[in-house]
Design a protein around this motif. Sequence first.
Motif, short mmCIF file in Angstrom:
data_model
loop_
_atom_site.label_atom_id
_atom_site.label_comp_id
_atom_site.label_asym_id
_atom_site.label_seq_id
_atom_site.Cartn_x
_atom_site.Cartn_y
_atom_site.Cartn_z
N MET A 1 -9.65 4.55 -7.52
CA MET A 1 -9.05 3.87 -8.61
C MET A 1 -7.85 2.85 -8.36
N LYS A 2 -8.03 1.68 -8.88
CA LYS A 2 -7.07 0.49 -8.42
C LYS A 2 -6.17 0.58 -10.03
N ILE A 3 -4.78 0.91 -9.48
CA ILE A 3 -3.78 1.24 -10.62
C ILE A 3 -2.93 0.26 -10.39
N ALA A 4 -2.37 -0.83 -11.60
CA ALA A 4 -1.36 -1.61 -11.32
C ALA A 4 0.01 -1.33 -12.23
N PHE A 5 1.22 -1.61 -11.97
CA PHE A 5 2.29 -1.07 -12.59
C PHE A 5 3.12 -2.52 -12.98
N ASP A 6 3.86 -2.49 -14.07
CA ASP A 6 4.65 -3.52 -14.40
C ASP A 6 6.10 -3.08 -13.27
N ALA A 7 6.40 -3.62 -12.35
CA ALA A 7 7.19 -3.25 -11.39
C ALA A 7 8.45 -4.06 -11.42
N LYS A 8 8.74 -4.94 -12.41
CA LYS A 8 9.96 -5.47 -12.71
C LYS A 8 11.28 -4.47 -12.35
N ARG A 9 11.16 -3.31 -13.21
CA ARG A 9 12.25 -2.69 -13.21
C ARG A 9 12.52 -1.83 -11.62
N ALA A 10 11.39 -1.61 -11.26
CA ALA A 10 11.31 -0.82 -9.89
C ALA A 10 12.18 -1.73 -8.61
N TYR A 11 12.08 -3.00 -8.77
CA TYR A 11 12.69 -3.91 -8.07
C TYR A 11 13.99 -4.51 -8.39
N GLN A 12 14.17 -4.36 -9.90
CA GLN A 12 15.45 -5.12 -10.28
C GLN A 12 16.34 -4.15 -10.85
N ASN A 13 16.08 -2.94 -11.33
CA ASN A 13 17.09 -2.18 -12.10
C ASN A 13 17.67 -1.12 -11.37
N ALA A 14 18.81 -0.97 -11.52
CA ALA A 14 19.72 0.17 -10.59
C ALA A 14 19.77 1.47 -11.45
N THR A 15 19.53 1.42 -12.72
CA THR A 15 19.71 2.65 -13.49
C THR A 15 18.39 3.35 -13.96
N GLY A 16 18.39 4.02 -15.02
CA GLY A 16 17.35 4.92 -15.33
C GLY A 16 16.08 4.28 -15.12
N LEU A 17 15.60 3.05 -15.90
CA LEU A 17 14.40 2.64 -15.82
C LEU A 17 13.95 2.23 -14.46
N GLY A 18 14.83 1.90 -13.65
CA GLY A 18 14.41 1.53 -12.20
C GLY A 18 14.07 2.88 -11.55
N HIS A 19 15.15 3.81 -11.56
CA HIS A 19 14.83 5.23 -10.97
C HIS A 19 13.52 5.90 -11.27
N TYR A 20 13.26 5.65 -12.56
CA TYR A 20 11.83 6.23 -13.21
C TYR A 20 10.98 5.60 -12.48
N SER A 21 10.92 4.23 -12.39
CA SER A 21 9.54 3.44 -11.74
C SER A 21 9.54 3.63 -10.48
N ARG A 22 10.47 3.76 -9.57
CA ARG A 22 10.46 3.95 -8.09
C ARG A 22 10.05 5.28 -7.87
N SER A 23 10.52 6.37 -8.51
CA SER A 23 9.93 7.88 -8.02
C SER A 23 8.62 7.94 -8.59
N LEU A 24 8.24 7.58 -9.91
CA LEU A 24 6.78 7.75 -10.05
C LEU A 24 5.96 6.99 -9.41
N ILE A 25 6.09 5.76 -8.95
CA ILE A 25 5.19 4.95 -8.19
C ILE A 25 5.25 5.68 -6.52
N SER A 26 6.19 6.19 -6.12
CA SER A 26 6.22 6.98 -4.74
C SER A 26 5.66 8.19 -4.95
N SER A 27 5.68 8.93 -5.97
CA SER A 27 5.22 10.19 -6.01
C SER A 27 3.64 10.04 -6.06
N LEU A 28 3.21 9.13 -7.12
CA LEU A 28 1.86 8.95 -7.17
C LEU A 28 1.22 8.48 -6.02
N ALA A 29 1.64 7.73 -5.06
CA ALA A 29 1.09 6.92 -3.90
C ALA A 29 1.07 8.01 -2.82
#
Length: 383
Positions: A1-29
């Motif tokens: 399956m090819k899964i895409a994410f809105d990764a703005k916060r993963a790259y630009q946010n230092a707080t909660g939304l960024g941490h959520y994005s980075r952690s989830l993407i890494s865990s799934l990968a």
Amino acid sequence: MKIAFDAKRAYQNATGLGHYSRSLISSLASLYPENDYFLCAPKVTDRYDVDAFPNVLNITPTGFVSKKFKSLWRSNLVKQDLKKIGIDLYHGLSHEIPVGIQETGIRSVVTIHDLIFERNPEQYNKLDVQIYRQKFRYACRNADKIIAISRQTKDDIINFYKIPEEKISICYQSCNPAFATTVSPEEKNRVRKYYDLPENFFLYVGSIIERKNLLNTCKAMHVLKAQLDIPLVVIGEGNDYKKLVKEYISKHQLEKDVIFLSDSYVAKSSATFRSSLDFPAIYQLSQALIYPSFFEGFGIPVLEALWSRTPVITSNTSCLPETGGDAAYYVDPHSPDEIAAAMLRLVNDKKLVEEMKLKGWAHAQNFTAEKCAARVMQVYLRT
């Protein structure tokens, strides 16, 4: 399956939304390597290391219009790139999906973290409230599935937007697994010296906004001034409310008692601070995390502290008892005296502190990266 994410916060946010994005993407990968993951990023920074996983790739704006109008690309034009690549599912990690994605044949999921602007619109710019309402409501109505990060958020989605309950799945957050690792004495000593941290300190982590309630924490520090000589280290950014907090600090001569670490030159110039790599050591060096927020969708610093075996003082409101379980020390966030009493007790009651560390570690097992990723993957497969 090819899964895409809105990764703005993963790259630009230092707080909660960024941490959520980075952690989830890494865990799934890492846990589901049979899939390919694409990060739709209007801007790529060093906050996330895309090269850490062979099955994670970036999608960035191409063409004059998309490069010139990156917000438009993220909210609409990205659909063209998704179709070219053959994306099967798009996950809006923070409240939004591209307009019209439901017409492309690409399935979509959106994560809603909270609807605080609906509960407390007076804390937001009126225009922002209208924009948020339009985006959040659109995403909830048009995404195939909705992920709520707590029972509190699910209830709010149902109550404010009248979304059918069966469309919403509760998938609790995880956090960076690094918080679960006991940092060596040598590394903690390096971090302490690098950031010039005090020998003992309380810790606040989060945006410096009214809802997060740093002012009442500073008032608690004033209450304790004659009883404790332990400063508060603050990690977070803010604007008008931060000025209000600093005015209180100046008026009550608390400049040496409240340390704004994020303002320091060392923190601003440190890649390991911006990416939070040094945060586990900072948590583990602290006496306790102080997090008396008035309202949260989840409260990820609480979870980071539980994983770090760091005691937590937090509020008895919103979702925070969901996140803290039986491990946290709960206070009325409106009462500086109650916050101060909790801080004083944790300094003096070593037995309680050890009990909280043990309970915190046990409760944190409900929020492992594996469990979080598995719940999200179940939503994908049902979409």
